[in-house]
Design an enzyme around this catalytic site. Structure first.
Site, PDB file in Angstrom:
ATOM      1  N   SER A 193      35.205  36.419  46.705  1.00 49.52           N
ATOM      2  CA  SER A 193      36.658  36.528  46.710  1.00 49.52           C
ATOM      3  C   SER A 193      37.308  35.164  46.438  1.00 49.52           C
ATOM      4  CB  SER A 193      37.109  37.135  48.038  1.00 49.52           C
ATOM      5  OG  SER A 193      38.456  37.536  47.997  1.00 49.52           O
ATOM      6  N   ASP A 285      38.361  48.050  44.347  1.00 49.28           N
ATOM      7  CA  ASP A 285      38.841  46.714  44.705  1.00 49.28           C
ATOM      8  C   ASP A 285      40.032  46.360  43.818  1.00 49.28           C
ATOM      9  OD1 ASP A 285      39.256  44.042  45.305  1.00 49.28           O
ATOM     10  OD2 ASP A 285      37.205  43.426  44.913  1.00 49.28           O
ATOM     11  N   HIS A 315      36.135  45.911  48.329  1.00 50.31           N
ATOM     12  CA  HIS A 315      36.160  44.463  48.485  1.00 50.31           C
ATOM     13  C   HIS A 315      35.568  44.054  49.832  1.00 50.31           C
ATOM     14  CE1 HIS A 315      37.906  40.510  47.387  1.00 50.31           C
ATOM     15  NE2 HIS A 315      38.024  40.352  48.693  1.00 50.31           N
TER      16      HIS A 315
END
Length: 355
Positions: A193, A285, A315
């Site tokens: 991320s 996501d 995610h």
């Protein structure tokens, strides 16, 4: 988070999660609810069950204040990260003012590759502890030393503080290769991320010693465009549209910074100098499409890249090592890519030395 969930120790809740995941499949399906299909993808039953249990338990990654967000992430991670991975020694390091944690699998010989890892958390939350078990897993399963960087967080330290610290950590690793007992010619960068963003940015701005591989889990790479996946998956799948705005407002409150390649690395004109890359996205996501656009641009500019979309996941799956099996399998595949990438880098190095 519900009052009941807050009153129970994380260990009790983690045990309850494992119990539910161990129930017969018909019961798990009953708890999870009707299958969810969106954009031609079906949410994996284990992913759907986990999201449903988080909803029922009142567990949420809150965005009321940075402190509340950090506490919520710490608690939710503790529920799913699984038993502590053993057979690895861990020690704290200080990297020219940036804190870190250094992982060495037991019995690993001197001169091994190194993975410098940057944790996720929207540049606002996450720390060495939140990604400790993931770093242990990567170290042991890939047979590499891992250096986890504790970069400064926003809003106390807004952009480009995290990027600066990420660069410092990498340069420190290169300069201290002998003390770390690693091969400076086989250093990979990785992250999930926001950490994936920092890994890519660091690789783009590396000095004379370049990283040889990038390991990116669902990276954030473009703060300027709202792509289709954000509209499709912006609510109900852990990372939400609201959370993305909240993180970015804390990390880069100035709109002018959103076009800076040190934040929106996808906008960099020349990515051809980046190393071979494994980039994993999750089907459900909001960041899916920008990650895949980054992979496509890398390939178009001649960078060897493997793009892997896990259609049924959401995610944050890289931290879910303790429940179900599909999440761990996805991380294990990334480990295999890392091992292969580092082995090929070693081969290229040997060819160069004999040329």
């Amino acid at each position: 988070m519900s009052k009941l969930a807050e009153s129970l120790p994380p260990g009790v809740l983690a045990g309850a999660l494992r119990f539910v995941f161990g129930l017969p499949a018909p019961l798990r399906r009953l708890i999870a609810g009707r299958p969810i299909t969106l954009d031609g993808q079906r949410l994996h039953p284990e992913a759907q069950l986990l999201l449903r249990l988080q909803q029922l338990g009142g567990e949420d990654w809150q965005t009321t204040t940075p402190a509340a967000n950090r506490t919520a992430l710490t608690r939710s991670t503790a529920l799913v990260r699984g038993p502590v991975v053993g057979n690895v020694t861990v020690r704290a390091v200080s990297m020219d003012g940036v804190g870190g944690r250094f992982y060495t699998p037991r019995g690993l010989p001197e001169g091994s590759p190194l993975l410098v890892f940057y944790h996720g958390g929207g540049w606002v939350s996450g720390d060495l502890d939140s990604h400790d078990n993931l770093c242990r897993f990567l170290a042991v399963e890939a047979g590499v030393r891992v250096l986890s960087a504790d970069y400064r967080l926003a809003p106390e330290h807004p952009f480009p503080a995290a990027a600066d610290d990420a660069q410092t950590a990498y340069e420190w690793a290169v300069a201290n290769a002998a003390e770390l007992r690693i091969d400076p010619a086989r250093i990979a960068l990785g992250g999930d991320s926001a950490g994936g963003n920092l890994a890519a940015v660091t690789a783009l701005h590396a000095g004379d010693v370049k990283p040889v591989f990038l390991l990116l889990f669902y990276p954030a790479v473009d703060a300027t465009v709202r792509r289709r996946s954000r509209e499709l998956f912006g609510n109900g799948f852990f990372l939400t549209d609201q959370k993305m705005d909240w993180f970015l407002d804390h990390y880069a409150p100035s709109r002018d910074s959103h076009t800076d390649p040190r934040l929106s690395v996808l906008l960099a004109e020349d990515l051809s100098g980046l190393p071979p890359t494994y980039l994993a996205t999750a089907g459900f996501d909001p960041l899916r499409d920008e990650g895949e656009a980054f992979a496509e641009k890398l390939a178009a500019q001649g960078v060897p890249v493997v793009l892997r979309r896990y259609e049924g996941l959401f995610h944050g799956y890289a931290n879910i090592l303790g429940v179900g099996g599909v999440f761990r399998e996805a991380v294990a595949e990334a480990v295999g890519a890392l091992r292969t990438g580092l082995a090929l880098a070693n081969t290229r190095q040997g060819v160069a030395e004999t040329a």
